[in-house]
Write an enzyme that holds these catalytic residues in place. Structure first.
Site, short mmCIF file in Angstrom:
data_model
loop_
_atom_site.label_atom_id
_atom_site.label_comp_id
_atom_site.label_asym_id
_atom_site.label_seq_id
_atom_site.Cartn_x
_atom_site.Cartn_y
_atom_site.Cartn_z
N SER A 155 1.01 -1.34 0.05
CA SER A 155 -0.03 0.11 0.10
C SER A 155 0.98 1.39 -0.07
O SER A 155 0.23 2.40 0.04
CB SER A 155 -0.86 0.10 1.14
OG SER A 155 -0.27 0.36 2.32
N LYS A 193 1.59 4.23 7.30
CA LYS A 193 0.75 4.84 6.79
C LYS A 193 1.16 6.47 6.79
O LYS A 193 1.86 7.12 7.65
CB LYS A 193 -0.73 4.86 7.06
CG LYS A 193 -1.41 3.44 6.72
CD LYS A 193 -1.57 3.30 5.36
CE LYS A 193 -2.26 2.01 5.06
NZ LYS A 193 -1.17 0.87 5.17
#
EC number: 3.4.21.88
Length: 234
Positions: A155, A193
């Site tokens: 991701s 993230k």
């Protein structure tokens, strides 16, 4: 000898790698050097690569490695070699520092504990116990306490962070918008993230369009640290 623009670009890439662990985008480089098009950046990167200052890693988006820096801002004279922010070496042992062409009292090595795996996708188990250590040049680490985690998932690929990479994290419990962080969700799940604030909520943003941004209440997210460097095995 480097031109002024070549030197400016090399310094910009080097500083961004030191600050975030990932190279800047071509748009960011273009804006930093006040160029009108990205074609000029391509030419500068090619020139730096031909002169042995940087290396483009094959089959990797935005993957640039700084190999050396000029000793002086003029670009003349000898060059000082240093450990790249992307260090060769497997996960079974220590990542080896690149050989130095000359001693430098400013250089130092630091042992960083590898604390398990971190998800760059769907969150997995929280940070595990120490498994082994890697040795990195202190030139690429900010002050503070550091640990490393093995990335699992895709991701964050558009930020140059790939499955199997080791991310080096500086322990801290706060972050600025845009920082790439290790976040602990509900005291159970750890994930890597980009940090954003959305009003009173926290957004954990992927760098892959296939993944949605997670928006959570501040009471559900604990910041464990900020990405400061990256180790890639070949």
């Amino acid at each position: 000898m480097l031109t002024r623009k070549q030197h400016e670009l090399l310094r910009f890439i080097h500083e961004r790698l030191r600050e975030t662990g990932v190279p800047p985008s071509f748009d960011e480089m273009k804006d930093a050097l006040d160029l009108k098009s990205k074609s000029g950046i391509h030419r500068l990167i090619t020139a730096l690569e031909e002169r042995g200052f940087i290396r483009r890693l094959p089959n990797r988006a935005r993957a640039l490695e700084v190999i050396r820096l000029p000793e002086s801002t003029s670009g003349a004279g000898s060059q000082r070699r240093f450990t790249p922010s992307v260090v060769e070496g497997g996960l079974a042992g220590k990542a080896k520092a690149a050989p130095q062409s000359a001693p430098d009292s400013r250089d130092r090595e630091m042992s960083i504990p590898v604390m398990g795996r971190i998800a760059a996708g769907v969150p997995i188990s929280a940070i595990q116990t120490r498994s082994h250590s890697i040795t990195l040049s202190g030139d690429f680490l900010a002050q503070g306490d550091h640990f490393a985690l093995e990335v699992r998932g895709d991701s964050m690929v558009e930020a140059g962070i790939l499955d199997g990479d080791l991310v080096v994290i500086r322990r801290q419990d706060s972050a600025n918008t845009g920082d790439i962080i290790v976040a602990l969700i509900d005291d159970e799940e750890a994930t890597l993230k980009r940090f954003r604030r959305r009003g009173s909520s926290i957004a954990l943003e992927a760098a892959n369009q296939a993944y949605e941004t997670r928006v959570l209440g501040p009471d559900r997210v604990k910041i464990q640290g900020k990405l400061v460097s990256l180790v890639r095995r070949y």
